[in-house]
Design a protein around this motif. Structure first.
Motif, PDB file in Angstrom:
ATOM      1  N   PHE A  39       0.843  -1.192   0.000  1.00 21.13           N
ATOM      2  CA  PHE A  39       0.000   0.000   0.000  1.00 21.13           C
ATOM      3  C   PHE A  39       0.882   1.247   0.000  1.00 21.13           C
ATOM      4  CE2 PHE A  39      -2.319  -3.327   2.304  1.00 21.13           C
ATOM      5  CZ  PHE A  39      -3.520  -3.344   1.611  1.00 21.13           C
ATOM      6  N   ALA A  81      -7.395   5.818  -3.085  1.00 22.16           N
ATOM      7  CA  ALA A  81      -7.969   5.338  -1.820  1.00 22.16           C
ATOM      8  C   ALA A  81      -8.944   4.196  -2.092  1.00 22.16           C
ATOM      9  CB  ALA A  81      -8.650   6.478  -1.076  1.00 22.16           C
ATOM     10  N   MET A  84      -6.890   1.143  -2.889  1.00 23.03           N
ATOM     11  CA  MET A  84      -6.270   0.545  -1.703  1.00 23.03           C
ATOM     12  C   MET A  84      -7.289  -0.140  -0.805  1.00 23.03           C
ATOM     13  SD  MET A  84      -3.104   3.054  -0.841  1.00 23.03           S
ATOM     14  CE  MET A  84      -3.827   4.631  -1.285  1.00 23.03           C
ATOM     15  N   LEU A 111      -2.427   3.569   5.891  1.00 17.48           N
ATOM     16  CA  LEU A 111      -3.820   3.794   5.482  1.00 17.48           C
ATOM     17  C   LEU A 111      -4.623   4.386   6.625  1.00 17.48           C
ATOM     18  CD1 LEU A 111      -4.636   0.557   3.416  1.00 17.48           C
ATOM     19  CD2 LEU A 111      -3.629   2.711   2.641  1.00 17.48           C
ATOM     20  N   ILE A 116      -7.814   6.396   5.178  1.00 16.37           N
ATOM     21  CA  ILE A 116      -8.347   5.552   4.106  1.00 16.37           C
ATOM     22  C   ILE A 116      -9.127   4.381   4.689  1.00 16.37           C
ATOM     23  CG2 ILE A 116      -7.703   4.046   2.165  1.00 16.37           C
ATOM     24  CD1 ILE A 116      -5.311   6.015   1.713  1.00 16.37           C
TER      25      ILE A 116
END
Length: 164
Positions: A39, A81, A84, A111, A116
């Motif tokens: 990520f 986003a 991910m 994240l 996110i």
């Protein structure tokens, strides 16, 4: 059957992802199935080098941009986003279908920093794993509220010696 562990590699220092990859190579040497999901890195050399380790180690990145997340425009960040979050959903699928012995979630903690995902998303991931699956998460900051979900936290810091 060996009980799996949930391990976190975090801190301001460099080398967390390299350490996680080293653990993946070690596990591959024991004939384990390893899945790495990256990520916040965009498509880069690190991802491509990781693909050379296949089929023993399967590397996935759901980002489309070649630039790291922090360098994207707001519009590009929104798009990435979503990508991910798809990666997090893929991790849930990998765990629920028992497609690996070791799952590495490289920079998943970032994240949380960017909003996110929420800590509850990581808790749900941990709940989806079989007891004998190892999970390794990396990132800079590990939130204390997730302490109950992990077995081991390693903090990696860089010490500047003689201005080097």
């Amino acid at each position: 059957m060996k009980k799996g562990i949930v391990q976190v590699l975090c801190g301001e220092g460099r080398g967390k992802s390299a350490c996680a990859l080293g653990l993946a190579v070690k596990a591959a040497g024991s004939n384990k199935n390893i899945v790495v999901i990256q990520f916040l890195k965009g498509k880069n050399e690190e991802t491509e080098i990781g693909r050379r380790l296949e089929p023993e180690i399967k590397v996935f990145s759901f980002e489309k941009s070649e630039r790291p997340y922090c360098e994207l425009s707001d519009e590009e960040k929104q798009e990435e986003a979503v990508n991910m979050r798809n990666g997090v959903n893929f991790a849930k699928k990998v765990l629920s279908t028992r497609d690996c012995d070791v799952l590495i979630l490289d920079e998943i903690l970032g994240l949380l920093d960017y909003g996110i995902i929420e800590p509850s998303d990581i808790q749900k991931l941990m709940e989806a794993r079989d007891e004998d699956v190892d999970i390794i998460m990396t990132g800079i900051v590990f939130p204390e509220e997730l302490n109950g979900c992990v077995d081991k936290i390693s903090r990696i810091d860089t010490v500047d010696i003689k201005g080097v």
